[in-house]
Enzyme design. Structure first.
Site, PDB file in Angstrom:
ATOM      1  N   ASP A 109     -12.669  -6.784  -9.121  1.00 19.63           N
ATOM      2  CA  ASP A 109     -12.131  -6.623  -7.790  1.00 19.63           C
ATOM      3  C   ASP A 109     -11.947  -5.032  -7.381  1.00 19.63           C
ATOM      4  O   ASP A 109     -11.621  -4.431  -8.223  1.00 19.63           O
ATOM      5  CB  ASP A 109     -10.671  -7.363  -7.563  1.00 19.63           C
ATOM      6  CG  ASP A 109      -9.968  -7.015  -6.446  1.00 19.63           C
ATOM      7  OD1 ASP A 109     -10.252  -7.472  -5.398  1.00 19.63           O
ATOM      8  OD2 ASP A 109      -8.952  -6.023  -6.358  1.00 19.63           O
ATOM      9  N   TYR A 123      -9.388   2.341  -2.095  1.00 21.18           N
ATOM     10  CA  TYR A 123      -9.348   2.669  -3.668  1.00 21.18           C
ATOM     11  C   TYR A 123     -10.014   3.948  -3.614  1.00 21.18           C
ATOM     12  O   TYR A 123     -11.314   4.098  -4.056  1.00 21.18           O
ATOM     13  CB  TYR A 123      -9.592   1.698  -4.607  1.00 21.18           C
ATOM     14  CG  TYR A 123      -8.867   0.221  -4.672  1.00 21.18           C
ATOM     15  CD1 TYR A 123      -7.477   0.306  -4.182  1.00 21.18           C
ATOM     16  CD2 TYR A 123      -9.180  -0.833  -5.182  1.00 21.18           C
ATOM     17  CE1 TYR A 123      -6.816  -0.905  -4.010  1.00 21.18           C
ATOM     18  CE2 TYR A 123      -8.493  -1.870  -5.145  1.00 21.18           C
ATOM     19  CZ  TYR A 123      -7.293  -1.933  -4.488  1.00 21.18           C
ATOM     20  OH  TYR A 123      -6.571  -3.204  -4.701  1.00 21.18           O
ATOM     21  N   LYS A 136     -11.976  -5.878   0.017  1.00 21.55           N
ATOM     22  CA  LYS A 136     -11.144  -6.357   1.064  1.00 21.55           C
ATOM     23  C   LYS A 136     -11.358  -5.602   2.422  1.00 21.55           C
ATOM     24  O   LYS A 136     -12.402  -4.731   2.311  1.00 21.55           O
ATOM     25  CB  LYS A 136      -9.781  -5.702   0.608  1.00 21.55           C
ATOM     26  CG  LYS A 136      -9.409  -6.174  -0.947  1.00 21.55           C
ATOM     27  CD  LYS A 136      -8.033  -5.593  -1.427  1.00 21.55           C
ATOM     28  CE  LYS A 136      -7.792  -6.168  -2.813  1.00 21.55           C
ATOM     29  NZ  LYS A 136      -8.830  -5.521  -3.980  1.00 21.55           N
TER      30      LYS A 136
END
Length: 347
Positions: free
Chosen positions: A54, A59, A85
């Site tokens: 994931d 990030y 995401k």
């Protein structure tokens, strides 16, 4: 490593190994991680049977996804389950406009929140490009919770944006077209997940820190609803941001801040029970969450091969059933919390 289906409803089955790999640390969360360590962590995870990975644009402002891309080329895209995401677009900017949030040594980008139809499509396309893949398996709506948005009002506004401005429609179009297999949300609060389930259909949620050895309020209504609706939970933050890994040491972190006295005392009591069974607190914390049938995988963080190997060893640690029953007897976990010794999942 054992695997569990996210749910029994997706057109394309989503199988999650009981431990996954969370990509936030590889975005240089709080500290710089070398490229060598990042790739070694990813490779060690894969070599030890971890197949769920994931990540997210947030990030490291794309750095985590770029590091994943290099590893995916080695693994082969078809050999893993991949999630990323939507919700944050990464926009080129001047140096003073960079929004690193908690990440260091990031590219020159700024974050713009966008949960609209166009925002979802642009975010997904940019992620595919950074990841070097044709598609992801799961696409999560990122951080529409009050914890991340700063207030309940701001959270409510983001949820309205997701539905009123076409973001959810974009997700369902991608899923119906077979571009992705599942949709969900990645958040820090179970309450917003429950709200989302009241508004529409979701396949699963990446829930960070809200069902742990310390916190089981999600058992009140949310986790039973997930069982009823066949919604899978990917459990992040099993250590409540630190204290369940370190124990009640001075400066121990709980929810990203210094732990208050009542939490320190509760952890001391939990740790005393673990010690009486010669089980490390961190191993009990990691395995406890997998006792709930709605929890399909746990994704602790790691920044190098050694940390990945340590996490896998914790997952394999033998924990006697008596430890769980003692925690229940001493009212240190809720009486309705499913215990790992009482539940089993198909391999």
């Amino acid at each position: 490593m054992k695997s569990r289906p996210l749910n029994a409803r997706t057109n394309r089955p989503i199988h999650l190994t009981e431990m996954g790999f969370g990509g936030a640390p590889l975005g240089n969360l709080y500290r710089k991680v070398s490229e060598e360590d990042a790739q070694a962590a990813l490779q060690t995870a894969f070599d030890n049977g971890i197949r769920y990975f994931d990540t997210a644009p947030q990030y490291g402002l794309g750095r985590s996804e770029l590091r994943f891309a290099e590893a995916i080329r080695r693994f082969g895209r078809d050999n893993i389950c991949l999630s990323t995401k939507i919700g944050r677009l990464l926009i080129d900017c001047t140096p003073e406009e960079v929004t690193p949030e908690a990440f260091v040594d990031v590219p020159q980008k700024k974050i713009v929140f966008d949960y609209s139809y166009d925002g979802v499509m642009r975010s997904y396309e940019a992620s595919r490009e950074r990841l070097g893949v044709a598609n992801a398996d799961i696409l999560f709506v990122h951080d529409v919770c009050a914890f991340s948005q700063g207030s309940q009002e701001a959270s409510d506004a983001r949820v309205r944006e997701l539905f009123d401005d076409g973001g959810y429609r974009a997700l369902t179009e991608l899923k119906d077209a077979g571009e992705i297999a599942a949709i969900g949300a990645g958040v820090n609060e179970w309450q917003v997940c429950q709200k989302l389930l009241g508004l529409a259909d979701f396949d699963g949620f990446l829930l960070a820190g809200r069902y742990t050895l310390l916190e089981q309020d999600a058992l009140e209504s949310f986790l039973p609803l997930c069982e009823k609706r066949d919604v899978g939970i990917i459990l992040g933050g099993p250590y409540n941001s630190g204290i369940l890994a370190t124990g009640a040491v001075p400066g121990a972190k709980y929810n990203y801040t210094e732990a208050p006295p009542d939490i320190l005392e509760r952890v001391r009591r939990i740790e005393a029970v673990c010690n009486s069974h010669s089980v490390p607190l961190i191993a009990a914390a990691l395995q406890f969450v997998l006792g709930h049938p709605a929890v399909k995988t746990v994704i602790p963080g790691a920044v190098n091969a050694t940390e990945v190997e340590a996490n896998i060893a914790l997952l394999k640690t033998n924990i006697p059933a008596g430890l769980w029953s003692d925690l229940r007897t001493e009212n240190l976990i809720r009486p309705d919390a499913p215990l790992p010794s009482e539940t089993s999942h198909a391999a």
